[in-house]
Enzyme design. Structure first.
Site, PDB file in Angstrom:
ATOM      1  N   SER A 132      84.095 -71.559  41.324  1.00 38.69           N
ATOM      2  CA  SER A 132      84.713 -71.480  40.405  1.00 38.69           C
ATOM      3  C   SER A 132      84.584 -70.118  39.558  1.00 38.69           C
ATOM      4  CB  SER A 132      84.448 -72.531  39.729  1.00 38.69           C
ATOM      5  OG  SER A 132      84.648 -72.261  38.213  1.00 38.69           O
ATOM      6  N   TYR A 157      77.200 -76.977  35.302  1.00 35.96           N
ATOM      7  CA  TYR A 157      78.592 -76.530  36.635  1.00 35.96           C
ATOM      8  C   TYR A 157      78.439 -75.399  37.486  1.00 35.96           C
ATOM      9  CZ  TYR A 157      83.038 -76.451  38.678  1.00 35.96           C
ATOM     10  OH  TYR A 157      83.946 -76.100  39.926  1.00 35.96           O
TER      11      TYR A 157
END
Length: 329
Positions: A132, A157
């Site tokens: 990501s 995350y």
């Protein structure tokens, strides 16, 4: 270019990117084995609807289950002659990680370790996995390059995605397992996730509900249209995997290289949906980054492709699908 001779295993096949990639592979006549646990992080009806499209292809097989289920994963690798793994299953979202940390540990760390072990054991030709753009945190350098330091994540995350990259590198180094990590930059388009900007903002605009816009709408995102994302992954699947010259491990940015302010993104949605948004302008939220901006030169050189979809064209395509799916006039 390499040719796929056996089967591609796509984890998270009922998810946004997983669905689009699986459909592209199936349309090419490639055998696809898909797995998804259809969890309720967002409306399962959307996942089921995506899956119903994939199930129309004879060269698709679906298994419902979680990637952290080691026994299930090992049985699938034993049963199927898997050539390439595209690992897209994960617990997504920055804000959700603030209140549900254990979901990220299980899916993004335990699940990824299970995938790595199965790929190592069965000598998988190439593992392509989702990272990501969140790993860049609040790096001041712009655009973000895969050579930048990414050791200061500002959300759990992001920390799990950085951990995935380190885990993959270790397996590549020790076991010569070819792995490629993909740092996605704000993917949007038809069949997108309800918790992401395009769908969230559109739902609020239609319902005339307030949209919470952080940093007063001045945050910039490198919005990347889904067709450009799936084309990039497809070309990486067809390409020879990383070799010893690249330490068997590569990382690419998957972005549009054209950051757009959130307020501009909302204005384009307003135009296409024919309604004004009700805006609730708020300060920056913990865990959010000010700007994402991808340096995609290395990817473009390696696959001879770069994103071609402008934000105006992408929003137009998204809203056409949105109105069809929501049965709006």
């Amino acid at each position: 270019m390499n040719t796929i001779t056996r089967l591609v295993f796509v984890t998270g096949c009922a998810g946004f990117i997983g669905f689009h990639l699986s459909k592209r592979l199936l349309e090419e006549g490639i055998l696809v084995l898909g797995i998804d646990n259809i969890n309720d992080y967002y409306d399962t009806a959307l996942k089921t609807d995506r899956l119903s499209i994939l199930k129309q292809f004879q060269n698709f097989r679906f298994v419902k289950g979680s990637i952290e289920n080691q026994e299930l994963l090992e049985s699938l690798f034993e049963e199927h002659d898997i050539d390439i793994v595209v690992h897209l299953a994960a617990q997504p979202g920055v804000r959700y990680s603030l209140t549900n940390p254990h979901a990220y540990i299980q899916s993004n760390l335990v699940g990824f370790a299970t995938i790595l072990e199965c790929c190592k054991k069965h000598q998988i030709k190439h593992l392509i996995y989702a990272s990501s753009s969140s790993v860049y945190g609040n790096n001041k350098k712009s655009p973000s390059s895969v050579s930048d330091r990414v050791d200061q994540p500002i959300s759990l995350y992001a920390a799990t995605k950085k951990a995935n990259e380190l885990m993959a590198y270790t397996y590549s180094h020790i076991y010569r397992l070819p792995t490629t990590g993909l740092r996605f930059f704000t993917v949007y388009g038809p069949w997108g996730r309800p918790d992401m900007a395009a769908m969230t903002f559109s739902n609020a605009i239609i319902a005339q509900q307030p949209i919470e816009v952080y940093n007063y709408g001045l945050m910039k995102r490198d919005f990347t249209y889904i067709d450009d994302v799936k084309e990039s992954i497809f070309r990486l699947i067809k390409k020879e995997p990383p070799s010893e010259a690249a330490s068997f491990h590569k990382i690419y940015n998957i972005g549009n290289h054209q950051p757009v302010e959130l307020i501009t993104f909302i204005q384009l949605l307003e135009e296409q949906l024919g309604k004004k948004a009700v805006l609730k302008l708020l300060p920056l939220q913990p865990g959010e980054v000010l700007e994402t901006f991808a340096d995609i030169e290395e990817l473009a050189n390696d696959i001879n492709y770069k994103p071609t979809t402008s934000i105006e064209e992408g929003i137009n395509k998204f809203t056409k699908w949105y109105k069809w799916y929501k049965k709006l006039p």
